[in-house]
Design an enzyme around this catalytic site. Structure first.
Site, short mmCIF file in Angstrom:
data_model
loop_
_atom_site.label_atom_id
_atom_site.label_comp_id
_atom_site.label_asym_id
_atom_site.label_seq_id
_atom_site.Cartn_x
_atom_site.Cartn_y
_atom_site.Cartn_z
N PRO A 2 -1.42 -7.37 3.98
CA PRO A 2 -1.32 -7.95 2.88
C PRO A 2 -0.15 -7.29 2.11
CG PRO A 2 -3.66 -7.24 3.42
CD PRO A 2 -2.76 -6.59 4.46
N GLU A 3 0.48 -8.20 1.36
CA GLU A 3 1.48 -7.67 0.48
C GLU A 3 1.40 -7.49 -1.05
OE1 GLU A 3 5.34 -9.55 1.54
OE2 GLU A 3 4.40 -10.18 3.59
#
Ligand SMILES: [Zn+2]
Length: 274
Positions: A2-3
């Site tokens: 996840p960014e």
């Protein structure tokens, strides 16, 4: 992994359920997600602590307590949720960290492949940790000048440089691909060859895309779930990521894919990003 937009969504989803709550019983199913802290110390420090704030730094969720911060770096298969009912056997099977919050509620870090990491940092360790990470691209004071000074005089491909957390916080493969497409910049261009116009465009596109992705609650390509358990929806708006071989939405050219830049999949339009 996840960014920034995904972790920001998780943090916003969880904040109302966590701030002001006191942690009761804590269990950890596996030690291999811990970095720089033992199971014994983690459990002892979390138990009885009150959560004062829930924030984000780069791609990490930060739970601030009186004497320490718990840093959760969700891996590709990691999710952080508050459960308001008993866990199903499947949920319990992959629950790595469980922290009771009272009233039948529980904070759960679940990670099928255990690619994520948990850190526990005191004030001094936190300062060292956050100083090693570059500026937050969505901060009000993140200027083009700050962006350019972060890029340095690097000969490395611009895509690689904007994904380097020491230069810029929170951007990973999805949003690097998207921002470079929208800015019309070849991802393999050495950072030091970018023009002042490139800098202005890329700075603006990184911010625009990250904000748009947060508004869509992140991108669910495979495993990512929000703090509510729902999927994000920015995958519907992706221009290049995951679209190798498909027509460019701007000019119709077949999108190219390569692993030559950083070992990750880079998708780009050789006509629009020339
Ligand atoms: Zn194109």
């Amino acid at each position: 992994m996840p960014e920034l937009p995904e972790v920001e969504t998780i943090v916003r989803d969880l904040r109302p359920f966590l701030v002001g709550r006191r942690i009761g019983r804590v269990t950890l199913s596996h030690d291999d997600v811990l970095r720089g802290v033992t199971r014994r110390r983690l459990v002892r420090r979390l138990t009885g602590s009150t959560i004062l704030a829930v924030t984000r730094r780069a791609k990490h969720a930060v739970l601030e307590m009186e004497k320490a911060r718990l840093i959760v770096q969700p891996g590709m298969t990691g999710s952080l949720m508050v459960h308001r009912r008993a866990l199903t056997p499947d949920e319990a099977k992959y629950a790595v960290l469980r922290a009771e919050l009272g009233r039948g509620q529980e904070l759960v870090y679940r990670d099928v492949r255990r690619l994520g990491t948990l850190l526990l940092l005191d004030a001094k360790a936190w300062t060292r940790y956050t100083r090693a990470i570059g500026p937050e691209p969505l901060d009000d004071d993140f200027t083009v000048e700050q962006f350019v000074s972060g890029l340095g005089r690097s000969r490395q491909a611009i895509k690689k440089v904007i994904m380097d957390q020491r230069h810029l916080a929170g951007v990973g493969n999805i949003y690097a691909n998207e921002a470079l497409f929208s800015a019309g910049i070849d991802p393999s261009k050495p950072a030091l060859l970018l023009t002042p116009e490139d800098h202005i465009k890329l700075h603006a596109e990184i911010r625009r895309i990250l904000n748009a992705a947060i508004a869509s609650n992140g991108t669910t390509f495979r495993d990512y779930r929000r703090g509510t358990g729902d999927t994000g929806s920015f995958q519907l708006e992706l221009q290049v990521y995951g679209r190798e071989g498909e027509p460019c939405r701007v000019c119709g050219t077949r999108l190219s894919g390569t692993h030559a830049i950083d070992g990750r999949t880079t998708v780009f339009c050789h006509r629009c990003q020339h």
